[in-house]
Motif scaffolding. Structure first.
Motif, mmCIF file in Angstrom:
data_model
loop_
_atom_site.group_PDB
_atom_site.id
_atom_site.type_symbol
_atom_site.label_atom_id
_atom_site.label_comp_id
_atom_site.label_asym_id
_atom_site.label_seq_id
_atom_site.Cartn_x
_atom_site.Cartn_y
_atom_site.Cartn_z
ATOM 1 N N MET A 197 0.872 -1.360 0.036
ATOM 2 C CA MET A 197 -0.045 0.110 0.143
ATOM 3 C C MET A 197 0.786 1.098 0.088
ATOM 4 O O MET A 197 1.637 1.365 0.943
ATOM 5 C CB MET A 197 -0.609 -0.278 1.349
ATOM 6 N N VAL A 198 0.879 1.953 -1.086
ATOM 7 C CA VAL A 198 1.683 3.345 -0.957
ATOM 8 C C VAL A 198 0.877 4.430 -0.428
ATOM 9 O O VAL A 198 -0.365 4.781 -1.081
ATOM 10 C CB VAL A 198 1.881 3.592 -2.388
ATOM 11 N N GLY A 199 1.367 4.702 0.744
ATOM 12 C CA GLY A 199 0.643 6.035 1.141
ATOM 13 C C GLY A 199 -0.314 5.493 2.386
ATOM 14 O O GLY A 199 -0.749 4.105 2.297
ATOM 15 N N GLY A 200 -0.427 6.052 3.406
ATOM 16 C CA GLY A 200 -1.535 5.793 4.562
ATOM 17 C C GLY A 200 -2.316 6.865 4.813
ATOM 18 O O GLY A 200 -2.792 6.913 5.937
ATOM 19 N N GLY A 201 -3.214 7.284 3.824
ATOM 20 C CA GLY A 201 -4.449 8.102 3.924
ATOM 21 C C GLY A 201 -5.405 7.193 4.402
ATOM 22 O O GLY A 201 -5.246 5.738 4.679
ATOM 23 N N HIS A 202 -6.601 7.772 4.851
ATOM 24 C CA HIS A 202 -7.613 7.135 5.255
ATOM 25 C C HIS A 202 -8.090 5.993 4.349
ATOM 26 O O HIS A 202 -8.651 4.878 4.859
ATOM 27 C CB HIS A 202 -8.876 8.242 5.564
ATOM 28 N N ASN A 203 -8.008 6.245 2.855
ATOM 29 C CA ASN A 203 -8.467 5.183 1.996
ATOM 30 C C ASN A 203 -7.828 4.147 1.937
ATOM 31 O O ASN A 203 -8.417 3.030 1.916
ATOM 32 C CB ASN A 203 -8.522 5.759 0.559
ATOM 33 N N ALA A 204 -6.487 4.291 2.220
ATOM 34 C CA ALA A 204 -5.562 3.391 2.203
ATOM 35 C C ALA A 204 -5.650 2.279 3.361
ATOM 36 O O ALA A 204 -5.743 1.161 3.234
ATOM 37 C CB ALA A 204 -4.182 3.572 2.092
ATOM 38 N N LEU A 205 -5.890 2.925 4.654
ATOM 39 C CA LEU A 205 -6.488 2.072 5.778
ATOM 40 C C LEU A 205 -7.718 1.369 5.602
ATOM 41 O O LEU A 205 -7.660 0.236 6.018
ATOM 42 C CB LEU A 205 -6.431 3.243 6.832
ATOM 43 N N VAL A 206 -8.468 2.010 4.833
ATOM 44 C CA VAL A 206 -9.905 1.094 4.674
ATOM 45 C C VAL A 206 -9.572 -0.130 3.702
ATOM 46 O O VAL A 206 -9.764 -1.143 4.186
ATOM 47 C CB VAL A 206 -10.856 1.923 3.957
ATOM 48 N N ALA A 207 -9.029 0.039 2.711
ATOM 49 C CA ALA A 207 -8.554 -1.015 1.875
ATOM 50 C C ALA A 207 -7.582 -2.083 2.416
ATOM 51 O O ALA A 207 -7.796 -3.073 2.282
ATOM 52 C CB ALA A 207 -7.475 -0.530 0.684
ATOM 53 N N ALA A 208 -6.586 -1.611 3.152
ATOM 54 C CA ALA A 208 -5.693 -2.553 3.846
ATOM 55 C C ALA A 208 -6.551 -3.351 4.887
ATOM 56 O O ALA A 208 -6.280 -4.529 5.014
ATOM 57 C CB ALA A 208 -4.868 -1.697 4.843
ATOM 58 N N THR A 209 -7.358 -2.599 5.558
ATOM 59 C CA THR A 209 -8.467 -3.573 6.539
ATOM 60 C C THR A 209 -9.195 -4.494 6.018
ATOM 61 O O THR A 209 -9.093 -5.888 6.404
ATOM 62 C CB THR A 209 -9.315 -2.621 7.575
#
Ligand SMILES: Cc1cc2nc3c(=O)[nH]c(=O)nc-3n(C[C@H](O)[C@H](O)[C@H](O)COP(=O)(O)OP(=O)(O)OC[C@H]3O[C@@H](n4cnc5c(N)ncnc54)[C@H](O)[C@@H]3O)c2cc1C
Length: 497
Positions: free
Chosen positions: A1-13
């Motif tokens: 995951m490149v970047g830890g914005g709120h969207n990336a956190l949602v995708a990651a979870t």
């Protein structure tokens, strides 16, 4: 995951819960991107960049188990106006709305048109919102859904003709037209009459959130939203590394390699998929390609701390006027004039913007019992204006002068001072580029896109099969919504069974 914005956190979870091994790499020392709180003044924890939540679907909140309080504001909006030399205004929200329309416009006709317009928009919002967490519908399918639920006018008003034409067709009052129009201009530098319908797309995403378009205050500020996303990500097994700047991405459609710098050491990690939580032109650079142009952001964000709220010349209590969105010089003609001036490279003479006092809805962000935060989101202040370093202070001065025209107490007299300095922080589009890697300070990573497509995919693909977009620039991705994150995760899981 490149970047830890709120969207990336949602995708990651979502991905970690589906059994995938997920690594989030964030260049800053904290996650959240533009959805964070900060303490620029003592005893205050305010939403530094984004501040209201509308587009985050209840389904994502419930799927992820987010413990959030999103609070409705007591008033939707207030617009101070000087008419026939008299200070008055338009108050929208609750039982006072109808009287306020009558007193401003002299009849009930404009209010009836407002009710009919927003009745149709609400029915449109429900059907469009119900498609956002599924593969994209075709334009024809979406048009059918909207026309069945809200009538053919709703489709034409929003999807087919420039917003200016809609405003002129439906409403007669310059101030009422402006109050409607501002939803089409948040972070978007365009004329309401532009045939590319950029303002229409911006308007659409501002009225469909969760099928209601309500904009709510996250209790504890945006930092509370990101803290919850970070909690569920970590509890789901996501590995989050902060102060880790991704420097290169290579991918051939099947395998990928990501280079990043952490603690001054270069690392490389191999992956099956790369999800890009950064803007398209940032990804271009990481892939070794020339970065594409990004439409300029156009907002000036000013956060201040006040000892007390200023009184208004119109006599409306400040606690009502500032409880919702306070429209400053945002009539339809004001907005178009400011656009023309700024597009010609000049600072708008009467810059339009909107103000918010979040402490009237959520006292938890300020320690002192009487202090209030006030946030200005200025419109039509594109990147090019700030080539002159004096522009920033001059614009703040013009905004304060504009506000003071409607106040009994000049705003400067209400500012809290610490060590002789006023509690005031300003962010131009150039600051956003430097701090958040948002190219051209564009708060949506680029121009917003329609929520339909001729191919029934999730709107997260790139030209490399194993590189997906989980950020604002995905179709349907703008704002604090997590939609891009959800859709990138679903796309990956669907194609990689
Ligand atoms: C001033 C302002 C006000 C706004 N107001 C609102 C609002 O009230 N409501 C709303 O819904 N939306 C609002 N928005 C828009 C909203 O904040 C964004 O659309 C949203 O933050 C996008 O989230 P994201 O996760 O896609 O990307 P971002 O929030 O941009 O996060 C991207 C992350 O990637 C990181 N990154 C970048 N490059 C690299 C790299 N090379 N390596 C590692 N990490 C990298 C960045 O540091 C950042 O943390 C506002 C935005 C701004 C700036």
């Amino acid at each position: 995951m490149v970047g830890g914005g709120h969207n990336a956190l949602v995708a990651a979870t979502y991905l970690a819960r589906a059994g995938r091994s997920v690594l989030v790499l964030e260049r800053l020392d904290h996650v959240g991107g533009a959805a964070v709180s900060a303490s620029p003044f003592p005893g205050v924890r305010l939403s530094r960049y984004s501040y209201l939540v509308s587009l985050l679907p209840d389904q994502i909140v419930s799927d992820l188990g987010l413990r959030l309080t999103l609070r409705n504001r007591a008033v939707s909006s207030y617009t101070p106006v000087v008419r026939d030399g008299r200070h008055t205004g338009l108050l929208v929200g609750g039982s006072a709305t109808e009287d306020s329309f009558r007193s401003l416009t002299g009849s009930d006709a404009e209010y009836q048109r407002w009710q009919e317009f927003y009745g149709s928009i609400a029915r449109m919002a429900e059907v469009v919102a119900s498609t956002l967490l599924s593969p994209l519908p075709s334009r024809e399918v979406l048009r059918g859904l909207v026309a069945d639920a809200a009538g053919a006018n709703a489709w034409r008003w929003v999807f087919d003709q420039p917003l200016a034409q809609t405003l002129e067709e439906v409403f007669t009052d310059d101030v009422v037209r402006g109050v409607v129009a501002t939803d089409g201009l948040i972070g978007t530098h365009t004329s309401l009459a532009s045939p590319d319908l950029m303002a229409n797309r911006c308007f659409l995403y501002h009225v469909i959130g969760n099928g209601t378009g309500d904009w709510r205050v996250p209790v504890g500020g945006m930092g509370a939203v990101t803290a919850e996303l970070a909690r569920v990500a970590r509890e789901s097994g996501v590995r989050v590394v902060t102060s880790a700047e991704v420097t290169a991405v290579s991918a051939d459609g099947t395998t990928a390699e990501v280079g990043y710098r952490h603690d001054d050491v270069e690392h490389t990690v191999a992956a099956r998929y790369v999800l890009s939580g950064v803007a398209p032109s940032v990804l271009d650079r990481l892939l070794g390609r020339p970065p594409r142009d990004t439409a300029s952001g156009a907002q000036l964000k000013v956060n201040v701390l006040l000892d007390r709220l200023p009184r208004l010349r119109s006599g409306v209590p400040a606690a009502d006027a500032f409880a919702g969105t306070f429209h400053l010089d945002e009539s339809y003609s004001d907005l178009e004039t400011a656009y023309r001036e700024s597009a010609a490279g000049d600072l708008p003479l009467r810059p339009p913007g909107e103000m918010y006092c979040h402490t009237l809805t959520d006292r938890s962000i300020v320690d002192s019992p009487d202090g209030h935060t006030l946030t200005l989101f200025g419109l039509h202040t594109p990147t090019g204006l700030f080539a002159d370093p004096r522009a920033r202070d001059e614009l703040v001065a013009r905004y304060f002068a504009g506000l003071n025209r409607y106040l009994l107490d000049p705003i400067e007299s209400c500012l809290t001072h610490v060590d002789g300095h006023p509690c005031l922080e300003v962010r131009t589009p150039l600051d956003l580029e430097a701090e958040l890697a948002m190219p051209s300070g564009n708060i949506f990573h680029g121009a917003l896109t329609w929520p339909y497509s001729s191919t029934p995919d999730w709107g997260v693909a790139t030209d490399i099969a194993n590189v997906l977009v989980c950020a604002s620039s995905a179709q349907r991705g703008g704002g604090v919504s997590g939609i891009a994150g959800h859709n990138a995760a679903m796309s990956l899981l669907g194609s990689d069974r």
